[in-house]
Write an enzyme that holds these catalytic residues in place. Structure first.
Site, mmCIF file in Angstrom:
data_model
loop_
_atom_site.group_PDB
_atom_site.id
_atom_site.type_symbol
_atom_site.label_atom_id
_atom_site.label_comp_id
_atom_site.label_asym_id
_atom_site.label_seq_id
_atom_site.Cartn_x
_atom_site.Cartn_y
_atom_site.Cartn_z
ATOM 1 N N LYS A 123 60.020 81.509 24.536
ATOM 2 C CA LYS A 123 59.140 80.780 25.452
ATOM 3 C C LYS A 123 57.753 81.401 25.349
ATOM 4 O O LYS A 123 57.619 82.631 25.264
ATOM 5 C CB LYS A 123 59.686 80.897 26.868
ATOM 6 C CG LYS A 123 58.897 80.166 27.942
ATOM 7 C CD LYS A 123 59.602 80.326 29.286
ATOM 8 C CE LYS A 123 58.872 79.602 30.405
ATOM 9 N NZ LYS A 123 59.602 79.715 31.690
ATOM 10 N N SER B 214 59.959 74.831 33.646
ATOM 11 C CA SER B 214 59.016 75.459 32.720
ATOM 12 C C SER B 214 59.611 75.889 31.386
ATOM 13 O O SER B 214 58.913 75.883 30.379
ATOM 14 C CB SER B 214 58.324 76.642 33.389
ATOM 15 O OG SER B 214 59.137 77.777 33.467
ATOM 16 N N SER C 148 63.857 78.029 36.355
ATOM 17 C CA SER C 148 63.437 77.562 35.036
ATOM 18 C C SER C 148 64.285 78.031 33.868
ATOM 19 O O SER C 148 63.961 77.722 32.729
ATOM 20 C CB SER C 148 61.970 77.939 34.785
ATOM 21 O OG SER C 148 61.152 77.248 35.694
#
Length: 461
Positions: free
Chosen positions: A79, A152, A176
């Site tokens: 991420k 997210s 998330s």
């Protein structure tokens, strides 16, 4: 035969270690798939040359008999909150397009030391909060492009579901890891707060941020967690507790395991099909030897709304300077969050903290007589994309009801596929453990997935 890109992480690692296939061959295959499915918008940055260099190094090591870990030579993704030296850490923020990391996050370094191949950095919402912002694209749910892809860590979950990589490193502040895992029908493992270092990860709210993996199975998620967990001097909030071997009980029985269910908590405002999936999961766990026990959870209704205040105050410390020095640099949602944090009175904030501490203590006390708690992972099926543009209080509550309480409390949670909705979308269930109860969660998750096939469903060929 399972396609190469849908092999399990542990399985593909073993294949690379035994030289049935090379890390370079696997990496090239995954890069080609990433390019062919670029319309899913999983990546902000694809690092093909760097990934191939890492794969070549892995093959050289393995040829000499050196195997660093189960991840050696296995393609994964980060991420874009995790620092990876020499690449931007955008955090999904247009204002950080040129924020080149000069060092690796602790988690990134542990993955590199384990021999993992990092394909690139995945898409996320701005600052890991509410909205995807241009020039970054919104990831596409591979089960249905008209449905929400999740919060997210959306790019990490989409990429795992679509077979772009074997695990995606994610973060969770309010849900998330688990929300996008549920929206995309994959397995997400949120560890206890402090179990994984946050050093070198762009923050949303420090006391709520958790780093953890998204993968296609509990086994794979547990394997990654075992590598990234542990004390880090660069993060003084990281725990000194020893990291257990989460794969040690891959074949263990659940006989005698005590699992609690609060039916009122699970039913209220939840899609009946999600409740049915949870009840079916309870039956499976019972068949595996677990004892299912009726419980009453401490009231968590206010916790969801308190979460926004904690997140707001702490994010004002992160992004307050940006709003002051670069007016208009942040999107509406993140700007409003900072403003909310600045406006909150100190006494009101302390009342929120007091309620969170009380919930944490009351919830942890349940584990004197329990091993785990079972609940739905989400209150409903992935909403249509347009429904996410103007969220009602009911929608906000439904998204966060099964997630925020356990980020506020810091407890570990494993979210896993547990059914299919009549609309064709995946349904996840979740198991919640005591603080630092990751090994018990891994044991239960691996047993459940050996007895079921939900995690083997694939959205694309």
């Amino acid at each position: 035969m399972t396609a190469l890109h849908y092999q399990g992480l542990v399985e593909i690692g073993a294949m690379i270690a035994s030289r049935q296939v090379s890390a370079v061959e696997v990496t090239r295959h995954q890069l080609e798939r990433c390019q062919s499915l670029a319309s899913l918008n999983a990546f902000i940055t694809l690092l093909a040359e760097r990934a191939l260099a890492q794969a070549e190094a892995a093959d050289r090591d393995i040829a000499t008999g050196l195997r660093r870990s189960v991840l050696h030579g296995v393609p994964i993704a980060l991420k874009d909150l995790y620092d990876f030296a020499g690449t931007p850490t955008t955090a999904g923020m247009p204002s950080r397009l040129d924020a080149i990391a000069t060092a690796n996050a602790t988690v990134t370094q542990r993955l590199i030391d384990a021999g993992a191949v990092i394909l690139g950095k995945t898409c996320l919402t701005e600052g890991a909060y509410a909205e995807h912002r241009a020039p970054f694209k919104t990831p596409v749910n591979p089960w249905n492009p008209d449905r929400w892809c999740g919060a997210s860590s959306s790019g990490s979950a989409v990429g795992v579901a679509a077979g772009l990589f074997f695990a995606g490193l994610a973060t969770e502040t309010g849900g998330s890891i688990r929300i996008p895992s549920a929206m995309n029908g994959v397995t997400g493992f949120k560890p206890s707060w402090g179990r994984v270092s946050r050093a070198g990860i762009y923050p949303l709210a420090a006391s709520l941020d958790h780093a953890g993996p998204i993968a296609r199975s509990a086994t794979d998620a547990a394997a990654v967690l075992g590598i990234i967990a542990g004390r880090d001097s660069a993060d003084p909030t990281s725990s000194r507790r020893p990291v257990e071997n989460y794969l040690a009980e891959a074949n263990a029985s659940l006989k005698g395991m005590r699992i609690g269910i609060d039916m009122a908590f699970s039913y209220a405002g939840t899609d009946p099909e999600h409740v049915s999936a949870m009840l079916a999961a309870a039956d499976t766990l019972r068949d595996l030897g677990a004892e299912l026990i009726a419980i009453t959870l401490p009231n968590s209704g206010q916790i969801i709304w308190d979460w926004f205040d904690v997140c707001a105050v702490q994010n004002a410390l992160v992004n307050g300077t940006v709003t002051a020095e670069q007016p208009g640099a942040l999107g509406p949602a993140l700007t409003a969050l900072v403003a909310r944090g600045r406006a909150l009175q100190g006494t009101d904030y302390q009342m929120v903290i007091n309620r969170a501490n009380a919930f944490r203590g009351d919830f942890e006390a349940l584990f004197a007589d329990l091993d785990l708690v079972l609940s739905p992972a989400m209150a409903f099926s992935p909403p249509p994309n347009e429904a996410m543009e103007n969220l009602s209080d009911d929608m906000i509550s439904g998204i966060h009801r099964f997630t925020c309480p356990f980020t506020m409390s810091g407890h570990p949670v494993l979210s896993m596929p547990g059914g299919v909705h009549s609309d064709g979308m995946p349904i996840n269930i979740q198991l919640i453990g005591p603080l630092y109860g990751e090994a018990t969660l891994a044991r239960a998750g691996m047993a459940f997935q050996k007895a079921t096939q939900w995690h083997r469903r694939r959205p694309l060929s």
